[in-house]
Design an enzyme around this catalytic site. Structure first.
Site, PDB file in Angstrom:
ATOM      1  N   SER A 245      46.500 142.658  15.382  1.00  0.00           N
ATOM      2  CA  SER A 245      47.930 142.933  14.112  1.00  0.00           C
ATOM      3  C   SER A 245      48.161 144.909  14.573  1.00  0.00           C
ATOM      4  O   SER A 245      47.771 145.509  15.359  1.00  0.00           O
ATOM      5  CB  SER A 245      46.582 143.637  12.755  1.00  0.00           C
ATOM      6  OG  SER A 245      46.060 145.043  13.205  1.00  0.00           O
ATOM      7  N   LYS A 246      48.925 145.735  13.606  1.00  0.00           N
ATOM      8  CA  LYS A 246      49.706 146.494  13.452  1.00  0.00           C
ATOM      9  C   LYS A 246      48.949 147.646  13.787  1.00  0.00           C
ATOM     10  O   LYS A 246      48.959 148.559  14.442  1.00  0.00           O
ATOM     11  CB  LYS A 246      50.402 146.578  12.563  1.00  0.00           C
ATOM     12  CG  LYS A 246      52.306 147.151  12.608  1.00  0.00           C
ATOM     13  CD  LYS A 246      53.018 147.522  11.561  1.00  0.00           C
ATOM     14  CE  LYS A 246      53.790 148.280  11.767  1.00  0.00           C
ATOM     15  NZ  LYS A 246      55.183 148.143  11.050  1.00  0.00           N
ATOM     16  N   ARG A 247      47.709 146.922  12.731  1.00  0.00           N
ATOM     17  CA  ARG A 247      46.876 148.477  12.803  1.00  0.00           C
ATOM     18  C   ARG A 247      46.318 148.719  14.065  1.00  0.00           C
ATOM     19  O   ARG A 247      45.747 149.622  14.777  1.00  0.00           O
ATOM     20  CB  ARG A 247      45.519 148.073  12.309  1.00  0.00           C
ATOM     21  CG  ARG A 247      44.280 148.313  11.911  1.00  0.00           C
ATOM     22  CD  ARG A 247      43.576 148.033  11.016  1.00  0.00           C
ATOM     23  NE  ARG A 247      43.406 146.621  10.889  1.00  0.00           N
ATOM     24  CZ  ARG A 247      41.756 146.497  12.193  1.00  0.00           C
ATOM     25  NH1 ARG A 247      41.528 146.493  12.198  1.00  0.00           N
ATOM     26  NH2 ARG A 247      42.144 145.086  11.787  1.00  0.00           N
ATOM     27  N   HIS A 248      46.446 147.801  15.482  1.00  0.00           N
ATOM     28  CA  HIS A 248      45.396 147.964  16.945  1.00  0.00           C
ATOM     29  C   HIS A 248      47.332 148.136  17.993  1.00  0.00           C
ATOM     30  O   HIS A 248      46.803 148.183  18.560  1.00  0.00           O
ATOM     31  CB  HIS A 248      45.023 146.066  17.248  1.00  0.00           C
ATOM     32  CG  HIS A 248      43.817 146.174  16.854  1.00  0.00           C
ATOM     33  ND1 HIS A 248      44.482 144.454  16.183  1.00  0.00           N
ATOM     34  CD2 HIS A 248      42.881 146.280  16.133  1.00  0.00           C
ATOM     35  CE1 HIS A 248      43.253 144.503  15.645  1.00  0.00           C
ATOM     36  NE2 HIS A 248      42.356 145.309  15.681  1.00  0.00           N
ATOM     37  N   GLY A 249      48.257 148.299  17.374  1.00  0.00           N
ATOM     38  CA  GLY A 249      49.198 148.421  18.210  1.00  0.00           C
ATOM     39  C   GLY A 249      49.860 147.856  18.523  1.00  0.00           C
ATOM     40  O   GLY A 249      51.051 147.423  19.534  1.00  0.00           O
TER      41      GLY A 249
END
Ligand code: GLU
Length: 484
Positions: A245-249
């Site tokens: 997800s966005k949180r992981h990049g």
């Protein structure tokens, strides 16, 4: 001949997963002297995003993933072709027109849910006669075309290059739509027609397409065509093993460019998401990737996207570059930054920063002090528990040692980095010894005097980059600010 395709749908900016697909296709082709095709699958008009095609091209260009077809293929320009093949299936009785309304389909689904039956179209329109169809069409009803899923085979089996033998039941497969009422084909239909006509040898795509593959194979069979080979790449997950997800990049790939990552580092990093060369090697030059890439060495288990690994790769690639090449990267990244700056000083600053950069931003955002006067709170000059007196004493001795040093004449600007940095270090060490002060009394205040920062490269490195005269000036200013 080996021929692959990257077949993105223009529904947004390409992300990490899309680009990994492009890279695997590209590497597989280039390692075998084949052809890599770019095909825009733009048949879903509802999800089409204007500008998405340029994002795709821009991303591929930045990463140096050149496609071999001069004329880009847009499926939306090939509607006649799909229609022709749909007509063929209609004529052969392998497809049929369906006039079911949205309401009927919704009701059907709800009813199936209630009765805990598998969802799917009930093939109601299979029984329409030619007369029924003519009548409905005269009334202005526009049908979709559905594929008549054959009774046999009851399962399809394929030998996936990555997953090995995969078999999936098809006896619960609904009669799926191949042509929509807007005259556009569905993804499944256009995809297989094009893969066949374009003689794609291997379809390399994400694992999420495995459930669709039986549809594709049934379609190939109905045309009497040989399906291509399939290679379904493993999922990409974050270090916590959750869906990326966005949180992981997981952001648009061009965001990485904007954040100072090198194209080569991204290609290297993404190539490792599922593939390795059988050793623990993690850094690969592009030619090496092309030479060594092998679909047989792509694993089935989820590939972990770890931004720390990307950061490491990026830093290593930066350090492996010559200053000239690295400067070119800086220029491409942020030409504005270098404008009006002394080119020689910029080169020396980059030499110093190169050893500790993770991204290009680390240079363009953290090296201003080399080029402009520094401002800081004079208190910052005093290290830990040291005193104003010791700090002043240290700075003054350094100033004296510098001006009397014969090792470093002001032609220091032309001393090679290593020798220069060492000579400045020697001066600082000798002052520590001569004055009986601590390292902190010398290295810290000199560093702050030169950089104005709490964190920066070491003072001897900065002195080498700035040169003797400029360094002396900054130290004098520091002394004044402490005395004042
Ligand atoms: N257009 C599909 C996508 O967006 C292509 C899938 C495939 O490679 O077959 O991913």
């Amino acid at each position: 001949m080996i021929k692959t395709r990257f077949a993105p749908s223009p529904t947004g900016k390409p992300h990490v997963g899309n680009i990994r697909t492009a890279i695997f296709n590209y590497l597989h082709t280039k390692s075998k002297d084949g052809k890599f095709i770019l095909r825009i699958e733009d048949t879903d008009r509802e999800r089409f995003i204007p500008g998405a095609v340029s994002y795709i091209e821009e991303s591929l260009r930045w990463l140096g993933l050149a496609w071999d077809n001069e004329e880009k293929i847009h499926q939306s320009k090939r509607l006649k072709i799909y229609q022709k093949y749909a007509d063929r299936l209609l004529e052969e009785g392998k497809a049929y027109k369906c006039f079911c309304s949205k309401e009927r389909l919704t009701n059907l689904r709800q009813e199936q849910e209630k009765q805990k039956l598998p969802p799917g179209y009930d093939a109601c329109c299979r029984k329409l006669t030619v007369g029924d169809i003519q009548k409905l069409e005269k009334e202005g009803k526009i049908p979709v075309v559905r594929f008549k899923v054959p009774e046999n085979p009851k399962e399809v089996v394929w030998d996936d290059t990555i997953h090995g033998k995969v078999s999936i039941r098809t006896d619960i497969q609904e009669d799926f739509i191949i042509m929509k009422s807007d005259g556009y084909p569905t993804y499944h239909f256009a995809n297989i027609i094009d893969d066949h006509l374009m003689e794609i040898s291997t379809v390399i795509r994400g694992e999420e397409w495995i459930p669709s593959t039986p549809k594709h194979i049934l379609l190939y069979m109905s045309f009497g065509w040989q399906p291509p080979k399939f290679a379904h790449m493993p999922l990409i997950v974050g270090p916590d093993r959750k869906k990326l997800s966005k949180r992981h990049g997981d952001t648009a790939i061009m965001d990485y460019k904007e954040n100072g990552y090198l194209a080569d580092a991204i290609v290297n990093f993404l190539a490792l998401l599922g593939w390795n060369d059988g050793t623990t090697q993690e850094l690969f030059a592009r030619e090496e990737l092309i030479k060594k890439f092998d679909l047989k060495r792509v694993g089935k288990s989820p590939a972990v996207f770890d931004i720390e690994r990307l950061n490491w790769i990026n830093g290593e690639k930066i350090r492996a570059m010559s200053i000239e090449d690295l400067m070119k990267e800086v220029e491409n990244f942020n030409a504005e930054f270098l404008k009006g700056k002394d080119a020689k000083l910029a080169e020396r600053a980059l030499t110093v920063m190169q050893t500790r950069m993770v991204t290009l931003k680390d240079f363009t955002e953290n090296s201003n002090f080399f080029f402009e006067g520094v401002k800081y709170d004079p208190k910052l000059l005093i290290f830990g528990k040291s005193t104003r007196e010791n700090t002043l004493k240290g700075l003054k001795s350094v100033l004296k040692a510098l001006s009397s040093s014969s090792v470093i004449p002001d032609s220091s600007l032309v001393i090679p980095a290593e020798a220069g940095i060492q000579s400045y270090n020697k001066i600082l060490v000798s002052v520590v010894e001569a004055e009986n002060l601590s390292n902190g009394d010398i290295f810290w205040p000199v560093r702050v005097a030169l950089s104005g920062q709490e964190r920066s490269p070491s003072p001897n490195e900065i002195m080498w980059a700035l040169g003797k005269a400029a360094s002396e000036k900054r130290i004098e200013a520091a002394i004044k600010s402490l005395e004042g």
